[in-house]
Design a protein around this motif. Structure first.
Motif, PDB file in Angstrom:
ATOM      1  N   VAL A 398       0.879  -1.173   0.000  1.00 61.59           N
ATOM      2  CA  VAL A 398       0.000   0.000   0.000  1.00 61.59           C
ATOM      3  C   VAL A 398       0.914   1.220   0.000  1.00 61.59           C
ATOM      4  CG1 VAL A 398      -1.890   1.206   1.146  1.00 61.59           C
ATOM      5  CG2 VAL A 398      -1.716  -1.284   1.329  1.00 61.59           C
ATOM      6  N   ALA A 417      -8.367  -1.354  -2.849  1.00 63.65           N
ATOM      7  CA  ALA A 417      -7.378  -0.298  -3.081  1.00 63.65           C
ATOM      8  C   ALA A 417      -8.037   1.077  -3.097  1.00 63.65           C
ATOM      9  CB  ALA A 417      -6.636  -0.554  -4.388  1.00 63.65           C
ATOM     10  N   TYR A 420      -8.650   2.589   0.303  1.00 65.61           N
ATOM     11  CA  TYR A 420      -7.546   3.303   0.954  1.00 65.61           C
ATOM     12  C   TYR A 420      -7.378   4.704   0.386  1.00 65.61           C
ATOM     13  CZ  TYR A 420      -3.060   4.681   2.716  1.00 65.61           C
ATOM     14  OH  TYR A 420      -2.074   5.393   3.332  1.00 65.61           O
TER      15      TYR A 420
END
Length: 480
Positions: A398, A417, A420
């Motif tokens: 990440v 994803a 985030y």
């Protein structure tokens, strides 16, 4: 990334930590109190003094001899992902270097590092510190001041200022707020926050938008599906598990952990909003969890989701990759089948829309050899390049660079994803102070006790407030 057993990488459980003697454990206890030197705890009411050597602005000449660049982290999927990625990619530039990521159980992570720091000798070159560990490491002189190095080698404008501050800055006048005049002691390695995982086939395609709606949806799902719990979340007394859960609920219901300016915890964390959050956690959320879940953390929550035993769960994004692996799931024989049942969303809001900051930064041990320190600096400069950050994202990491977070390589890497990327602007961290280890232990112990019925929720929160206030008062409020 696969949430699977790693093969070939050394765990610190499988070999002796050469410095972990009884005497050093005593030294660690001193370091955890903000000490380690006679004046290491900071002055009365002031900022704890930063110590330790400065890294050079320019990377020293690197050796062509074989180098083993060692990290220390805790045992979870990103550790193996980092080792595999670095040995595949960094060695293209530095073929004489081998990367080794040594691990310990999460609950032992802090002490495994600070035991060696207290001895002024480490068998690791790069420490991967939690964001809240920085103050303790800086005031004890354990890590290099990277300010000049970063100014010369890193494009700081490429990062969200909150992330750059959280993973490297000391002191922090306000937690997570970037101060251009403050020193930097680390660079981002792995960003993270919680994602809400929900059963699309049981509660619908659209995730709940508020915390109250989420609890209602979990209750309805549990009632309609015998044998499946409404919720799964971290409750353990180990590491920061139970504390992060309470702090997250505290945030969404409008509470605060402390008044950083006046160094006040008692009367802040346990105000009306804080009490409301504790009531919601213990009396509304806890009854929707599985029997025996009072000590659950990352592995147990993932198991509940993968085995189809939870309607809604909360998990760190960086620990969620294995949920899509059909070899580890009963929800489908292919990733596509699993994704038809599992949804991943940003956390619901309520009074506010705060989410917990997770993730860690890289920090160079002040006790590594000059040769290894030079290699560590070179690795960090390499790692923070935009193309390398995108490759890291594709490999299961990440990233923290904004361009990498918004890149197709990252956004297409997993169904969480985007969660985030959408959560970065909502993040809230804990107290970035040298006393962090003591503060988190107090909160973990009491929240866990409340969740397990060993302590009245109001009494638990009042005890947290008083005991944490005593820690700050006894240390002179150092750290900010």
């Amino acid at each position: 990334m696969r949430y699977a057993q790693r093969v070939g990488r050394r765990s610190l459980l499988s070999r002796p930590v050469g410095l972990a003697t009884a005497a050093l454990l005593a030294a660690t206890a001193l370091a955890a109190c903000g000490g380690g030197d006679d004046d290491g705890g900071g002055g009365s009411g002031g900022v704890a003094e930063a110590k330790g050597p400065k890294a050079p602005a320019t990377i020293p000449e690197l050796t062509d001899d074989p180098v083993n660049l060692s990290f220390i982290w805790f045992e979870w999927p990103p550790a193996q992902a980092l080792e595999d990625f670095a040995n595949a990619e960094y060695t293209k530039e530095r073929p004489n270097v081998t990367i080794e990521v040594n691990t310990v159980p999460n609950a032992n992570w802090h002490d495994a590092m600070f035991t060696q720091f207290a001895a002024r000798q480490t068998d690791f070159d790069i420490a991967i510190l939690d964001s809240q560990h920085i103050g303790e490491a800086v005031t004890n002189g354990n890590i290099l001041d990277l300010t000049d190095f970063i100014k010369e080698n890193i494009d700081t404008d490429a990062y969200n200022p909150y992330l750059l501050a959280a993973y490297g800055q000391y002191p922090q006048a306000e937690t997570g707020q970037r101060d251009e005049n403050a020193s930097l002691y680390g660079l981002p390695l792995l960003g993270d926050t919680w994602t809400m995982i929900y059963r699309k086939d049981l509660i619908g395609e659209d995730p709940p938008k508020t915390w109250d709606d989420m609890i209602a949806a979990a209750q309805k799902c549990q009632d309609e599906n015998p044998g499946i719990s409404g919720l799964a979340f971290h409750q353990s007394n180990g590491s920061d598990a139970a504390a992060v859960t309470y702090n997250t609920v505290n945030g969404v219901y409008g509470g605060n952990l402390w008044d950083a300016k006046d160094k006040l915890i008692d009367g802040v964390i346990n105000d009306d909003a804080g009490q409301k959050a504790m009531d919601v956690l213990v009396n509304q959320m806890k009854p929707l969890t599985a029997k025996g879940s009072g000590n659950w953390f990352i592995d147990e929550v993932n198991a509940a989701v993968a085995q189809g035993k939870a309607c809604i769960a909360f998990q760190w994004i960086a620990a969620s990759g294995g949920l899509l692996d059909p070899e580890q799931s009963t929800l489908g024989s292919t990733r596509e089948e699993i994704e038809q049942k599992l949804g991943f969303a940003t956390l619901p809001s309520q009074e506010t829309d705060l989410v917990p900051l997770g993730g860690m930064g890289m920090h160079v041990s002040a006790y590594a050899s000059e040769e290894d320190q030079a290699e560590a600096l070179n690795f960090m400069k390499w790692f923070e390049q935009p193309e390398i950050q995108k490759k890291w994202a594709a490999a299961g990491g990440v990233p923290a660079r904004t361009d990498a977070l918004e890149s197709p390589e990252f956004l297409n890497s997993s169904p969480f994803a985007q969660v985030y990327t959408d959560s970065v602007s909502r993040m809230r961290d804990m107290w970035n102070v040298p006393e962090y280890a003591r503060l988190i232990d107090i909160e973990n112990t009491n929240v866990n006790a409340a969740l397990n019925g060993a302590k009245d929720p109001k009494d638990a929160l009042d005890d947290i407030a008083q005991e944490q206030q005593d820690v700050l008062d006894s240390s002179g409020g150092s750290g900010l």
